[in-house]
Design a protein around this motif. Structure first.
Motif, PDB file in Angstrom:
ATOM      1  N   UNK A  37     -50.682   1.669 -34.460  1.00  0.00           N
ATOM      2  CA  UNK A  37     -49.321   1.391 -34.912  1.00  0.00           C
ATOM      3  C   UNK A  37     -48.384   1.075 -33.754  1.00  0.00           C
ATOM      4  N   UNK A  38     -48.584   1.706 -32.612  1.00  0.00           N
ATOM      5  CA  UNK A  38     -47.738   1.428 -31.453  1.00  0.00           C
ATOM      6  C   UNK A  38     -47.856  -0.031 -31.029  1.00  0.00           C
ATOM      7  N   UNK A  39     -49.064  -0.568 -31.057  1.00  0.00           N
ATOM      8  CA  UNK A  39     -49.261  -1.973 -30.680  1.00  0.00           C
ATOM      9  C   UNK A  39     -48.660  -2.908 -31.722  1.00  0.00           C
ATOM     10  N   UNK A  40     -48.778  -2.538 -32.984  1.00  0.00           N
ATOM     11  CA  UNK A  40     -48.180  -3.352 -34.036  1.00  0.00           C
ATOM     12  C   UNK A  40     -46.656  -3.368 -33.901  1.00  0.00           C
ATOM     13  N   UNK A  41     -46.055  -2.219 -33.668  1.00  0.00           N
ATOM     14  CA  UNK A  41     -44.602  -2.143 -33.527  1.00  0.00           C
ATOM     15  C   UNK A  41     -44.120  -2.921 -32.308  1.00  0.00           C
ATOM     16  N   UNK A  42     -44.877  -2.849 -31.219  1.00  0.00           N
ATOM     17  CA  UNK A  42     -44.502  -3.602 -30.026  1.00  0.00           C
ATOM     18  C   UNK A  42     -44.468  -5.098 -30.293  1.00  0.00           C
ATOM     19  N   UNK A  43     -45.455  -5.596 -31.029  1.00  0.00           N
ATOM     20  CA  UNK A  43     -45.481  -7.014 -31.368  1.00  0.00           C
ATOM     21  C   UNK A  43     -44.327  -7.377 -32.297  1.00  0.00           C
ATOM     22  N   UNK A  44     -44.019  -6.511 -33.261  1.00  0.00           N
ATOM     23  CA  UNK A  44     -42.932  -6.786 -34.204  1.00  0.00           C
ATOM     24  C   UNK A  44     -41.582  -6.881 -33.500  1.00  0.00           C
ATOM     25  N   UNK A  45     -41.383  -6.053 -32.484  1.00  0.00           N
ATOM     26  CA  UNK A  45     -40.115  -6.114 -31.749  1.00  0.00           C
ATOM     27  C   UNK A  45     -39.944  -7.464 -31.056  1.00  0.00           C
ATOM     28  N   UNK A  46     -41.014  -7.960 -30.460  1.00  0.00           N
ATOM     29  CA  UNK A  46     -40.936  -9.255 -29.774  1.00  0.00           C
ATOM     30  C   UNK A  46     -40.764 -10.382 -30.786  1.00  0.00           C
ATOM     31  N   UNK A  47     -41.548 -10.346 -31.853  1.00  0.00           N
ATOM     32  CA  UNK A  47     -41.481 -11.399 -32.868  1.00  0.00           C
ATOM     33  C   UNK A  47     -40.109 -11.435 -33.535  1.00  0.00           C
ATOM     34  N   UNK A  48     -39.559 -10.271 -33.844  1.00  0.00           N
ATOM     35  CA  UNK A  48     -38.276 -10.214 -34.529  1.00  0.00           C
ATOM     36  C   UNK A  48     -37.090 -10.613 -33.674  1.00  0.00           C
ATOM     37  N   UNK A  49     -37.259 -10.607 -32.361  1.00  0.00           N
ATOM     38  CA  UNK A  49     -36.151 -10.971 -31.472  1.00  0.00           C
ATOM     39  C   UNK A  49     -36.056 -12.476 -31.235  1.00  0.00           C
ATOM     40  N   UNK A  76     -35.093 -15.599 -32.643  1.00  0.00           N
ATOM     41  CA  UNK A  76     -34.398 -16.171 -33.799  1.00  0.00           C
ATOM     42  C   UNK A  76     -34.038 -17.640 -33.610  1.00  0.00           C
ATOM     43  N   UNK A  77     -34.622 -18.280 -32.599  1.00  0.00           N
ATOM     44  CA  UNK A  77     -34.475 -19.725 -32.408  1.00  0.00           C
ATOM     45  C   UNK A  77     -35.873 -20.342 -32.357  1.00  0.00           C
ATOM     46  N   UNK A  78     -35.997 -21.641 -32.590  1.00  0.00           N
ATOM     47  CA  UNK A  78     -37.331 -22.264 -32.551  1.00  0.00           C
ATOM     48  C   UNK A  78     -37.999 -22.025 -31.197  1.00  0.00           C
ATOM     49  N   UNK A  79     -39.137 -21.350 -31.164  1.00  0.00           N
ATOM     50  CA  UNK A  79     -39.755 -21.011 -29.883  1.00  0.00           C
ATOM     51  C   UNK A  79     -40.508 -22.183 -29.270  1.00  0.00           C
ATOM     52  N   UNK A  80     -40.596 -22.151 -27.947  1.00  0.00           N
ATOM     53  CA  UNK A  80     -41.415 -23.125 -27.229  1.00  0.00           C
ATOM     54  C   UNK A  80     -42.876 -22.678 -27.271  1.00  0.00           C
ATOM     55  N   UNK A  81     -43.774 -23.602 -26.968  1.00  0.00           N
ATOM     56  CA  UNK A  81     -45.198 -23.278 -26.986  1.00  0.00           C
ATOM     57  C   UNK A  81     -45.530 -22.214 -25.947  1.00  0.00           C
ATOM     58  N   UNK A  82     -44.813 -22.230 -24.814  1.00  0.00           N
ATOM     59  CA  UNK A  82     -45.064 -21.228 -23.777  1.00  0.00           C
ATOM     60  C   UNK A  82     -44.773 -19.821 -24.294  1.00  0.00           C
ATOM     61  N   UNK A  83     -43.735 -19.695 -25.125  1.00  0.00           N
ATOM     62  CA  UNK A  83     -43.403 -18.385 -25.691  1.00  0.00           C
ATOM     63  C   UNK A  83     -44.537 -17.905 -26.598  1.00  0.00           C
ATOM     64  N   UNK A  84     -45.050 -18.799 -27.437  1.00  0.00           N
ATOM     65  CA  UNK A  84     -46.139 -18.441 -28.345  1.00  0.00           C
ATOM     66  C   UNK A  84     -47.389 -18.043 -27.565  1.00  0.00           C
ATOM     67  N   UNK A  85     -47.672 -18.781 -26.495  1.00  0.00           N
ATOM     68  CA  UNK A  85     -48.849 -18.457 -25.689  1.00  0.00           C
ATOM     69  C   UNK A  85     -48.683 -17.103 -25.009  1.00  0.00           C
ATOM     70  N   UNK A  86     -47.467 -16.804 -24.551  1.00  0.00           N
ATOM     71  CA  UNK A  86     -47.217 -15.514 -23.913  1.00  0.00           C
ATOM     72  C   UNK A  86     -47.358 -14.375 -24.916  1.00  0.00           C
ATOM     73  N   UNK A  87     -46.939 -14.609 -26.157  1.00  0.00           N
ATOM     74  CA  UNK A  87     -47.092 -13.584 -27.193  1.00  0.00           C
ATOM     75  C   UNK A  87     -48.566 -13.265 -27.414  1.00  0.00           C
ATOM     76  N   UNK A  88     -49.406 -14.295 -27.447  1.00  0.00           N
ATOM     77  CA  UNK A  88     -50.840 -14.078 -27.636  1.00  0.00           C
ATOM     78  C   UNK A  88     -51.466 -13.395 -26.422  1.00  0.00           C
TER      79      UNK A  88
END
Length: 291
Positions: A68-80, A82-94
């Motif tokens: 759950x800690x890992x899930x919550x950490x991802x949700x915090x980043x995803x929820x923040x 609120x603008x169209x993300x660049x591909x670099x942002x998506x790659x960093x999330x992965x």
């Protein structure tokens, strides 16, 4: 006569004044006492409080918290975002959350604007997520659990905006197997949701547990015990978008364990080594002295 009346009035005034002062002092002392007891209390630490003593809850917490800690950490980043993300942002999330399978950016019509990886490993249907438009307009997240011939996938969607208007979704998706591996014993953990089974565990009871009426059960509580599927399950729920995830484990074994007897300390071994005396040594006789 006038002097007598004046003296009497003065004495009466003093008596009233003194009585009032005494009452004020008493009330002030009472007010200070109440303030110290109920408002500005001295902090204390209760060292006798052992926290959660239920062995079943302790077992469940140990199993699901790393997940759950890992899930919550991802949700915090995803929820923040609120603008169209660049591909670099998506790659960093992965890269940061390497248990994710991919990230897709879609507009309000479901048209893909970008995705990482560029070719998804499985087809994804975003239409059911887009139906929750009212949630996204007030900046809430959405989620789905989908099970098909390719297995189970969890999709989590966060809205993005253009000129303060909802313009689309950033969707992160993952295979639950990649997330539950962070548990100390994934086989002992079951994860269900109000959308269906997420992770069945290793005992084959996942389907039966997912079939319970969780929507009704979760109206009154977010944690509890239930006798079902041949076990005594302790469970804890949390929100994932509009869904609720429920973590469960069978608590029979840990609750039936008898506490181990306290081991007595072994007696200290007696040493045969003689400890040198601290008494001063005698002064040797002077050989030149006369007998």
């Amino acid at each position: 006569m006038k002097r007598t009346a004046l003296a009497a009035m003065t004495a009466l005034l003093c008596l009233v004044t003194l009585t009032g002062c005494g009452s004020m002092k008493t009330k002030w002392r009472e007010t200070r006492k109440l303030y110290r007891e109920y408002i500005n209390t001295d902090p204390t630490i209760d060292f006798s409080d052992q926290g959660i003593t239920d062995k079943g809850l302790q077992r469940l917490a140990a199993l699901f918290m790393p997940v759950d800690e890992r899930l919550l950490g991802m949700l915090r980043v995803l929820g923040s975002q609120d603008t169209p993300p660049e591909q670099e942002w998506a790659q960093q999330l992965l890269t940061t959350h390497n248990w994710l399978s991919g990230v897709v950016v879609v507009d309000t019509s479901g048209v893909t604007l970008g995705q990482v990886p560029s070719v998804p490993m499985r087809p994804l249907d975003f239409a059911p997520l887009l139906e929750q438009a009212e949630r996204y307009k007030v900046r809430k997240m959405g989620a789905r659990v989908v099970t098909d011939e390719m297995g189970t996938v969890v999709l989590v969607a966060a809205p993005f905006f253009k000129e303060n208007e909802w313009a689309g979704l950033v969707v992160a998706y993952f295979d639950p197997r990649n997330l539950v591996r962070f548990s100390s014993d994934p086989g002992a953990l079951v994860v269900v949701s109000t959308d269906g089974l997420v992770w069945p565990g290793a005992n084959g009871q996942g389907e039966a547990l997912a079939a319970l009426k969780w929507t009704d059960m979760l109206k009154d509580s977010v944690q509890g015990d239930i006798n079902a599927a041949g076990g005594q399950y302790v469970w804890q729920a949390r929100y994932l978008g509009q869904l609720e995830l429920v973590y469960l484990t069978d608590a029979r074994e840990v609750r039936n364990q008898k506490p181990e007897p306290k081991k007595e300390a072994a007696p200290e071994a007696k040493s045969d080594v003689r400890i040198p005396s601290t008494e001063p040594l005698p002064v040797p006789a002077d050989p030149t002295a006369n007998p």
